[in-house]
Write an enzyme that holds these catalytic residues in place. Structure first.
Site, mmCIF file in Angstrom:
data_model
loop_
_atom_site.group_PDB
_atom_site.id
_atom_site.type_symbol
_atom_site.label_atom_id
_atom_site.label_comp_id
_atom_site.label_asym_id
_atom_site.label_seq_id
_atom_site.Cartn_x
_atom_site.Cartn_y
_atom_site.Cartn_z
ATOM 1 C CG LEU A 1 -1.888 -7.543 -7.583
ATOM 2 C CD1 LEU A 1 -0.972 -8.558 -6.928
ATOM 3 C CD2 LEU A 1 -1.175 -6.819 -8.708
ATOM 4 N N GLY B 1 0.786 -1.228 0.000
ATOM 5 C CA GLY B 1 0.000 0.000 0.000
ATOM 6 C C GLY B 1 0.812 1.269 0.000
ATOM 7 C CG HIS C 1 -0.447 -1.258 -14.352
ATOM 8 N ND1 HIS C 1 0.753 -1.628 -14.892
ATOM 9 C CD2 HIS C 1 -1.141 -2.407 -14.157
ATOM 10 C CE1 HIS C 1 0.788 -2.930 -15.021
ATOM 11 N NE2 HIS C 1 -0.354 -3.432 -14.585
ATOM 12 C CG ASN D 1 1.644 3.617 -5.602
ATOM 13 O OD1 ASN D 1 2.553 4.426 -5.565
ATOM 14 N ND2 ASN D 1 1.619 2.609 -6.453
ATOM 15 C CG LEU E 1 -9.118 -9.292 -14.718
ATOM 16 C CD1 LEU E 1 -9.653 -10.407 -15.603
ATOM 17 C CD2 LEU E 1 -8.669 -8.121 -15.570
#
Length: 170
Positions: A135, A62, A154, A64, A137
């Site tokens: 991570l 975490g 990303h 970011n 979809l």
């Protein structure tokens, strides 16, 4: 907002969303009102009563998410309202405690086959979603409920390095 704060906010959205968001500020009866447009969707917030709320999805430490929380911790118009993670050993709990933000850990069943996540986002009045190293979809129901309101941070060049099973060229 001061010009410097407005410039930072503007830079954040342009850099992260590649110009998919336009924010307008109007002065009405001595209060700033924020208007933002997402294609044909229109939302309105009164600055004296509400802030835009961000939910951050993470899968790892975490780092970011922590930077985003730090940046918006004293912001007048935007706040991080929720941290969500798909891993028990992620940094969600520590970030949550550091910034006094609610967090939740969820599993695949809750994410893909129930309304738990969307109900939680709606209950917390989340306006934007930031995928900060998340991570999995994103399911269709989340895209449908937050059209053009999801930002993916990303760490790789897309679409070339999207990863196995992800969108892009492989």
């Amino acid at each position: 907002l001061k010009n410097k704060e407005l410039a930072k906010l503007h830079f954040f959205f342009i850099f992260m969303t590649k110009i998919i968001c336009n924010i307008y500020f109007l002065k009405v009866n001595n209060s700033i009102r924020y208007f933002y447009f997402w294609k044909s969707k229109f939302r309105y917030r009164n600055s004296k009563k509400m802030k835009f709320k961000i939910a951050i999805f993470i899968s790892g430490s975490g780092s970011n998410a922590r930077s985003i929380c730090t940046y918006f911790s004293e912001h007048n118009a935007i706040e991080v309202g929720l941290i969500l993670s798909n891993k028990e050993n992620s940094g969600a709990k520590s970030i949550s405690e550091e910034f006094d933000i609610p967090y939740i850990i969820f599993n695949k069943e809750q994410f893909y086959n129930s309304n738990d996540i969307i109900n939680l986002l709606k209950a917390n009045q989340i306006d934007f979603i930031v995928l900060a190293g998340f991570l999995w979809l994103i399911p269709e129901y989340l895209l449908a409920n937050y059209p053009n309101m999801i930002i993916n941070i990303h760490p790789a060049l897309l679409p070339k390095y999207g990863g196995k099973g992800m969108h892009g060229l492989h």
